[in-house]
Design an enzyme around this catalytic site. Structure first.
Site, PDB file in Angstrom:
ATOM      1  N   GLU A 185     -27.048  62.865   3.545  1.00  0.00           N
ATOM      2  CA  GLU A 185     -27.022  61.612   4.301  1.00  0.00           C
ATOM      3  C   GLU A 185     -28.194  61.545   5.267  1.00  0.00           C
ATOM      4  O   GLU A 185     -28.993  60.595   5.256  1.00  0.00           O
ATOM      5  CB  GLU A 185     -25.703  61.529   5.057  1.00  0.00           C
ATOM      6  CG  GLU A 185     -25.611  60.466   6.131  1.00  0.00           C
ATOM      7  CD  GLU A 185     -24.435  60.741   7.056  1.00  0.00           C
ATOM      8  OE1 GLU A 185     -23.432  60.030   6.936  1.00  0.00           O
ATOM      9  OE2 GLU A 185     -24.520  61.695   7.874  1.00  0.00           O
TER      10      GLU A 185
ATOM     11  N   ASP B   6     -17.543  56.558   9.538  1.00  0.00           N
ATOM     12  CA  ASP B   6     -18.168  55.974   8.354  1.00  0.00           C
ATOM     13  C   ASP B   6     -18.198  54.456   8.450  1.00  0.00           C
ATOM     14  O   ASP B   6     -19.187  53.815   8.096  1.00  0.00           O
ATOM     15  CB  ASP B   6     -17.398  56.378   7.090  1.00  0.00           C
ATOM     16  CG  ASP B   6     -17.894  57.680   6.497  1.00  0.00           C
ATOM     17  OD1 ASP B   6     -18.386  58.526   7.269  1.00  0.00           O
ATOM     18  OD2 ASP B   6     -17.784  57.861   5.264  1.00  0.00           O
TER      19      ASP B   6
END
Length: 446
Positions: A124, A323
């Site tokens: 990520e 998230d």
């Protein structure tokens, strides 16, 4: 790109790329934003740009500097703030737990983005770092991050070949902690690599950026399914997965639904173009279904129909947390670039209305909620504040402007939790300054 080279690219796709620079998008894609005076600095301030009310920046070539348009700052101040933030996160020498930087060099030609709080390296963060570097016109930084990712994270064999291990130990020999992938990493790797080739041209070996991107996209969609693993992009659902392991169940993550990227893959990928085009609309529909009807909040993980998903590491299935911060930023980007779905305004106003009401009542926003708005955490998050600050790209409500003003006033995150908060803060500044842009095939490449 040589349109007569059919070894790796079909003539159809080559002509599509060539046409791209002749059509209206040529204003945006063929004329890159001004070159910087240093490899890691924006150019001199640009004039304020306003959005086209009937089409997005993909068609108009105009990128809105919302900080200027809303009277929050001058063009010079915006340029300085974006540059200063990038310098702190990527070039500061202060790298301890209480420090400022997220980038850590490895020799002269590699480096990694470190999650300081979790003490690891994540796909990520590496892919986010590459996207930020290409937007900042910093090819040297981009190449360092990409070479590290390619060397230590991307699998060379086995079922996971061409996928990236989602996290590593942050010290030599940089061993993989888990072989499994986090699909948002692959998504950002592929998009950043395409932008890189379009902006800087192809290099040699692993720096043939677009070829590398197509390898990743092909693996995302066409990896053979086994009894235990599924490809990270579902052809049946036309949705990205959260994990590929079947033993955990197959489901998705609302923050992985980046319709703007799918739109570009539909135009630029070597294959599966129709799938990517359909996936863009599926994701827009999905975000509408997955939004809480009153608060507008999103669960961190969800089934393919938008129902909140309970996991072994998320006991509250209806939890809206870290998230989910990214969803409104993804919607803001989609609206700014493509302006393809008027429902995004409704979704943004619903969500930002909830956060504005909480801010009025509590004097702050909290990082984690249940989807109905019940507060779960006792703390807030600068990453959440940053993403909420992008709402003014979708709606011109006074509440959205207030969040943009808070983003402007917010200090660049530092300390133990600066990794996630800092990268989201940087993304939000790029978006709101009009510097998060599409780089399409140029005449030089063709």
């Amino acid at each position: 790109m040589n349109i007569f080279n059919t070894n790796s690219k079909t003539l159809v796709n080559a002509l599509r790329a060539l046409t791209f620079c002749v059509l209206p998008l040529g204003l945006a894609a063929c004329a890159n934003s001004p070159n910087s005076t240093t490899p890691h600095s924006l150019d001199a301030p640009k004039l304020s740009k306003t959005t086209n009310t009937t089409s997005g920046a993909f068609y108009s070539g105009r990128y809105r500097n919302a900080f200027v348009d809303l009277g929050i700052a001058t063009p010079e101040q915006v340029t300085q703030k974006v540059n200063d933030t990038y310098q702190q996160l990527f070039y500061s020498d202060s790298r301890g737990e209480g420090g400022k930087a997220v980038f850590f060099p490895v020799g002269e030609d590699m480096g990694f983005i470190k999650d300081i709080g979790s003490n690891d390296i994540r796909s990520e963060g590496m892919s986010y770092g590459m996207m930020i570097a290409v937007q900042m016109d910093d090819q040297a930084m981009f190449n360092k991050l990409w070479k590290f990712s390619k060397t230590y994270m991307q699998h060379e064999d086995g079922w996971h070949k061409d996928y990236f291990a989602w996290h590593l130990k942050p010290h030599a020999p940089f061993t993989k902690i888990d072989n499994n992938a986090a699909p948002d990493g692959e998504l950002y790797f592929a998009m950043a690599l395409m932008f890189a080739e379009h902006r800087w041209g192809a290099g040699e070996g692993i720096f043939q950026y677009k070829d590398e991107a197509n390898v990743i996209l092909n693996a995302m969609v066409n990896k053979p399914e086994t009894d235990s693993q599924a490809p990270m992009f579902s052809r049946k659902q036309k949705q990205i997965l959260f994990v590929t392991e079947k033993k955990t169940g197959l489901y998705t993550d609302p923050s992985y639904h980046v319709a703007a990227f799918y739109e570009l893959f539909a135009r630029w990928a070597e294959q599966d173009n129709q799938l990517w085009a359909e996936a863009a609309q599926v994701s827009r529909d999905y975000l509408y279904k997955a939004s809480h009807p009153e608060t507008g909040l999103y669960s961190e993980y969800a089934t393919f129909d938008g129902t909140p998903q309970k996991t072994s590491f998320n006991a509250i299935s209806h939890k809206s947390g870290y998230d989910a911060f990214r969803v409104i930023g993804n919607m803001a980007m989609d609206h700014h670039w493509f302006n393809a779905d008027p429902r995004l305004q409704e979704l943004a106003e619903r969500m930002i209305g909830f956060y504005a009401d909480e801010y009025t009542r509590k004097g702050q926003n909290y990082a984690v909620h249940e989807m109905d708005g019940e507060i779960v955490s006792a703390w807030g998050s600068s990453g959440q504040n940053a993403m909420n600050g992008t709402a003014a790209m979708i709606t011109d409500s006074q509440e959205a402007k207030q969040f943009t003003e808070r983003l402007w006033k917010q200090a660049t995150p530092s300390g133990k939790w600066r990794y996630y908060d800092g990268l989201l803060h940087m993304f939000a500044l790029l978006q709101m300054s009009g510097e998060y842009q599409i780089y399409g095939p140029t005449a030089a490449n063709n």
